[in-house]
Design a protein around this motif. Sequence first.
Motif, PDB file in Angstrom:
ATOM      1  N   GLU A  41       0.819  -1.225   0.000  1.00  0.00           N
ATOM      2  CA  GLU A  41       0.000   0.000   0.000  1.00  0.00           C
ATOM      3  C   GLU A  41       0.847   1.268   0.000  1.00  0.00           C
ATOM      4  O   GLU A  41       0.438   2.285  -0.540  1.00  0.00           O
ATOM      5  CB  GLU A  41      -0.929   0.002   1.218  1.00  0.00           C
ATOM      6  CG  GLU A  41      -2.034  -1.016   1.129  1.00  0.00           C
ATOM      7  CD  GLU A  41      -2.966  -0.970   2.313  1.00  0.00           C
ATOM      8  OE1 GLU A  41      -4.188  -0.921   2.078  1.00  0.00           O
ATOM      9  OE2 GLU A  41      -2.487  -0.989   3.467  1.00  0.00           O
ATOM     10  N   ARG A 117       9.146  -8.730   2.810  1.00  0.00           N
ATOM     11  CA  ARG A 117       8.010  -9.551   3.206  1.00  0.00           C
ATOM     12  C   ARG A 117       8.506 -10.957   3.512  1.00  0.00           C
ATOM     13  O   ARG A 117       9.469 -11.430   2.925  1.00  0.00           O
ATOM     14  CB  ARG A 117       6.967  -9.685   2.081  1.00  0.00           C
ATOM     15  CG  ARG A 117       6.293  -8.419   1.639  1.00  0.00           C
ATOM     16  CD  ARG A 117       5.257  -7.970   2.646  1.00  0.00           C
ATOM     17  NE  ARG A 117       4.453  -6.881   2.136  1.00  0.00           N
ATOM     18  CZ  ARG A 117       4.823  -5.605   2.124  1.00  0.00           C
ATOM     19  NH1 ARG A 117       6.003  -5.258   2.586  1.00  0.00           N
ATOM     20  NH2 ARG A 117       4.020  -4.666   1.655  1.00  0.00           N
ATOM     21  N   LEU A 120       2.531 -12.351   2.360  1.00  0.00           N
ATOM     22  CA  LEU A 120       1.756 -11.209   1.891  1.00  0.00           C
ATOM     23  C   LEU A 120       1.063 -10.529   3.056  1.00  0.00           C
ATOM     24  O   LEU A 120       0.729 -11.163   4.054  1.00  0.00           O
ATOM     25  CB  LEU A 120       0.707 -11.660   0.868  1.00  0.00           C
ATOM     26  CG  LEU A 120       1.232 -12.182  -0.456  1.00  0.00           C
ATOM     27  CD1 LEU A 120       0.073 -12.697  -1.303  1.00  0.00           C
ATOM     28  CD2 LEU A 120       2.016 -11.116  -1.191  1.00  0.00           C
ATOM     29  N   ARG A 121       0.838  -9.227   2.912  1.00  0.00           N
ATOM     30  CA  ARG A 121       0.107  -8.452   3.911  1.00  0.00           C
ATOM     31  C   ARG A 121      -1.232  -8.025   3.333  1.00  0.00           C
ATOM     32  O   ARG A 121      -1.392  -7.900   2.116  1.00  0.00           O
ATOM     33  CB  ARG A 121       0.897  -7.195   4.283  1.00  0.00           C
ATOM     34  CG  ARG A 121       2.195  -7.476   4.984  1.00  0.00           C
ATOM     35  CD  ARG A 121       2.880  -6.174   5.348  1.00  0.00           C
ATOM     36  NE  ARG A 121       4.197  -6.445   5.911  1.00  0.00           N
ATOM     37  CZ  ARG A 121       5.143  -5.539   6.011  1.00  0.00           C
ATOM     38  NH1 ARG A 121       4.937  -4.297   5.593  1.00  0.00           N
ATOM     39  NH2 ARG A 121       6.306  -5.858   6.525  1.00  0.00           N
ATOM     40  N   ASP A 122      -2.176  -7.768   4.216  1.00  0.00           N
ATOM     41  CA  ASP A 122      -3.443  -7.194   3.769  1.00  0.00           C
ATOM     42  C   ASP A 122      -3.143  -5.925   2.986  1.00  0.00           C
ATOM     43  O   ASP A 122      -2.327  -5.101   3.412  1.00  0.00           O
ATOM     44  CB  ASP A 122      -4.347  -6.863   4.954  1.00  0.00           C
ATOM     45  CG  ASP A 122      -4.897  -8.099   5.640  1.00  0.00           C
ATOM     46  OD1 ASP A 122      -4.828  -9.192   5.042  1.00  0.00           O
ATOM     47  OD2 ASP A 122      -5.393  -7.976   6.772  1.00  0.00           O
ATOM     48  N   GLY A 123      -3.778  -5.758   1.846  1.00  0.00           N
ATOM     49  CA  GLY A 123      -3.579  -4.566   1.028  1.00  0.00           C
ATOM     50  C   GLY A 123      -2.505  -4.716  -0.030  1.00  0.00           C
ATOM     51  O   GLY A 123      -2.382  -3.854  -0.904  1.00  0.00           O
ATOM     52  N   ASP A 124      -1.710  -5.780   0.017  1.00  0.00           N
ATOM     53  CA  ASP A 124      -0.699  -5.999  -1.022  1.00  0.00           C
ATOM     54  C   ASP A 124      -1.384  -6.346  -2.338  1.00  0.00           C
ATOM     55  O   ASP A 124      -2.368  -7.078  -2.362  1.00  0.00           O
ATOM     56  CB  ASP A 124       0.238  -7.160  -0.660  1.00  0.00           C
ATOM     57  CG  ASP A 124       1.313  -6.783   0.336  1.00  0.00           C
ATOM     58  OD1 ASP A 124       1.490  -5.581   0.619  1.00  0.00           O
ATOM     59  OD2 ASP A 124       2.001  -7.710   0.826  1.00  0.00           O
ATOM     60  N   ASN A 125      -0.869  -5.808  -3.420  1.00  0.00           N
ATOM     61  CA  ASN A 125      -1.295  -6.199  -4.764  1.00  0.00           C
ATOM     62  C   ASN A 125      -0.228  -7.119  -5.337  1.00  0.00           C
ATOM     63  O   ASN A 125       0.965  -6.816  -5.255  1.00  0.00           O
ATOM     64  CB  ASN A 125      -1.447  -4.983  -5.680  1.00  0.00           C
ATOM     65  CG  ASN A 125      -2.662  -4.169  -5.343  1.00  0.00           C
ATOM     66  OD1 ASN A 125      -3.733  -4.715  -5.113  1.00  0.00           O
ATOM     67  ND2 ASN A 125      -2.490  -2.857  -5.303  1.00  0.00           N
TER      68      ASN A 125
END
Length: 140
Positions: A41, A117, A120-125
């Motif tokens: 993000e 990373r 993956l994190r929330d909000g990653d594309n």
Amino acid sequence: LEPFACPTSAVAQTDPVPLPYLQDPDYSSYNVKLEVAIQGEDMSAPQTVSASNFANLYWNARQQLVHHSVTGCVMRPGDLLASGTISGGDEAAFGSMLELSWKGSRDVKLGDTDNTRKFLRDGDNVVMSGWSRKDGVGRV
């Protein structure tokens, strides 16, 4: 894709040897470059974390289709088949975050940024791309 046909990275299927119905006398693949990038993000652009090639698949597309349909599953035009991860021979070509981070034991650098990373994190594309290019044929 026929202009991009090439040998697989395995060259021959010896470990494991396919069951008779999966043996392909024309065992080959396609030279399709594959790239995975992540954009967090707070990042202005996606950063590459893996670059592999479709030719790294041990089971080629014909074998996957045969295996899928042998139990009676009807295939129709437009059906989508997933190959799973396509890992290459070096760490830059590993096919999943689990492989890239060694099961979460080390950080994966996102391109030339300070971002890392393990998962993956929330909000990653996630941006997955694949292409082939050959003189006289162009890019597909």
